[in-house]
Design a protein around this motif. Structure first.
Motif, PDB file in Angstrom:
ATOM      1  N   SER A  41      38.601  51.155  40.213  1.00  0.00           N
ATOM      2  CA  SER A  41      38.942  49.844  40.776  1.00  0.00           C
ATOM      3  C   SER A  41      39.360  49.936  42.242  1.00  0.00           C
ATOM      4  CB  SER A  41      40.041  49.172  39.953  1.00  0.00           C
ATOM      5  OG  SER A  41      41.227  49.945  39.989  1.00  0.00           O
TER       6      SER A  41
ATOM      7  N   ALA B 233      40.157  39.870  44.114  1.00  0.00           N
ATOM      8  CA  ALA B 233      41.313  39.301  43.416  1.00  0.00           C
ATOM      9  C   ALA B 233      41.159  39.441  41.910  1.00  0.00           C
ATOM     10  CB  ALA B 233      41.479  37.829  43.801  1.00  0.00           C
ATOM     11  N   LEU B 234      39.977  39.142  41.414  1.00  0.00           N
ATOM     12  CA  LEU B 234      39.717  39.235  39.979  1.00  0.00           C
ATOM     13  C   LEU B 234      39.851  40.671  39.485  1.00  0.00           C
ATOM     14  CD1 LEU B 234      38.826  37.221  37.769  1.00  0.00           C
ATOM     15  CD2 LEU B 234      36.493  37.988  38.170  1.00  0.00           C
TER      16      LEU B 234
ATOM     17  N   ARG C   9      46.365  47.955  33.190  1.00  0.00           N
ATOM     18  CA  ARG C   9      47.389  49.006  33.301  1.00  0.00           C
ATOM     19  C   ARG C   9      48.611  48.695  32.432  1.00  0.00           C
ATOM     20  NH1 ARG C   9      46.371  52.728  37.370  1.00  0.00           N
ATOM     21  NH2 ARG C   9      44.690  52.086  38.757  1.00  0.00           N
TER      22      ARG C   9
ATOM     23  N   THR D  67      41.476  43.160  40.894  1.00  0.00           N
ATOM     24  CA  THR D  67      42.864  43.617  41.012  1.00  0.00           C
ATOM     25  C   THR D  67      43.713  43.076  39.863  1.00  0.00           C
ATOM     26  OG1 THR D  67      42.666  43.738  43.408  1.00  0.00           O
ATOM     27  CG2 THR D  67      44.890  43.665  42.515  1.00  0.00           C
ATOM     28  N   CYS D  68      43.550  41.795  39.562  1.00  0.00           N
ATOM     29  CA  CYS D  68      44.306  41.211  38.442  1.00  0.00           C
ATOM     30  C   CYS D  68      43.933  41.882  37.120  1.00  0.00           C
ATOM     31  CB  CYS D  68      44.052  39.706  38.350  1.00  0.00           C
ATOM     32  SG  CYS D  68      44.805  38.778  39.690  1.00  0.00           S
ATOM     33  N   ALA D  69      42.643  42.084  36.906  1.00  0.00           N
ATOM     34  CA  ALA D  69      42.200  42.725  35.660  1.00  0.00           C
ATOM     35  C   ALA D  69      42.727  44.153  35.570  1.00  0.00           C
ATOM     36  CB  ALA D  69      40.676  42.716  35.593  1.00  0.00           C
ATOM     37  N   ASP D  70      42.761  44.838  36.683  1.00  0.00           N
ATOM     38  CA  ASP D  70      43.269  46.211  36.682  1.00  0.00           C
ATOM     39  C   ASP D  70      44.768  46.246  36.389  1.00  0.00           C
ATOM     40  OD1 ASP D  70      42.939  49.040  37.030  1.00  0.00           O
ATOM     41  OD2 ASP D  70      43.890  48.839  38.998  1.00  0.00           O
ATOM     42  N   VAL D  71      45.520  45.319  36.966  1.00  0.00           N
ATOM     43  CA  VAL D  71      46.966  45.261  36.720  1.00  0.00           C
ATOM     44  C   VAL D  71      47.245  44.956  35.249  1.00  0.00           C
ATOM     45  CG1 VAL D  71      49.076  43.940  37.213  1.00  0.00           C
ATOM     46  CG2 VAL D  71      47.615  44.701  39.083  1.00  0.00           C
ATOM     47  N   VAL D  72      46.538  43.974  34.707  1.00  0.00           N
ATOM     48  CA  VAL D  72      46.714  43.643  33.281  1.00  0.00           C
ATOM     49  C   VAL D  72      46.287  44.825  32.411  1.00  0.00           C
ATOM     50  CG1 VAL D  72      45.914  42.133  31.414  1.00  0.00           C
ATOM     51  CG2 VAL D  72      46.538  41.155  33.634  1.00  0.00           C
TER      52      VAL D  72
END
Length: 161
Positions: free
Chosen positions: A46, A27-28, A37, A30-35
């Motif tokens: 990732s 979860a962490l 991006r 994925t969130c960091a990757d989305v932010v």
């Protein structure tokens, strides 16, 4: 026998904690990757890491799920059987499950050794894939031990009825 069950409960609980950490990491990450991006800085690799963490999360949960009888079961027919019939059906199910997971564990160990010998690594991060398969095989071995313990308990109940 009681200490064996306590050991399996302890081990399954620790594996569950590792699985929970892997799930949190997914979860962490994925969130960091989305932010990242959003700002034009995705996290390299990732997708591979999330995939590996997903394998860990599921594999680590298998023994405790079996221990707590948390698997999905269709008991429409089985609930109508007498106690002895239900126990017999449970023995059959556990035996088939044990055979299946012994074969899966064995083949996964062989596959991990084959991956190690070939030097197979992940596409982007070049992480050794054999390690992931080996950990999954080890979790399946713990699952087999839990099934054996459950099978022995069920056989004991069946013998008493």
């Amino acid at each position: 026998m009681r200490s064996f069950e306590q050991f399996l409960t302890f081990l399954s609980d620790k594996l569950k904690m590792v699985g929970a950490v892997a799930l949190f990491g997914m979860a962490l990450l994925t969130c960091a990757d989305v932010v990242g991006r959003l700002f034009g800085y995705p996290i390299f690799g990732s997708i591979e890491l999330v995939s590996f963490l997903g394998v860990f999360a599921v594999a680590m949960a298998l023994p405790l799920t079996q221990l707590s009888k948390g698997h999905i079961g269709v008991e429409l027919f089985v609930d109508k059987l007498p106690r002895k019939g239900r126990l017999f059906f449970e023995v059959c199910t556990e035996t088939v499950s044990l055979v299946l997971f012994v074969i899966i564990s064995w083949r996964m160990f062989l596959f991990s050794f084959k991956l190690r010998a070939s030097g197979e690594v992940s596409m982007n991060l070049h992480l050794p894939e054999y390690a992931i398969v080996f950990v999954l095989a080890c979790c399946c071995v713990v699952l087999c031990l839990v099934i054996v313990s459950s099978l022995l308990k069920t056989l004991s109940k069946l013998a008493k009825t």
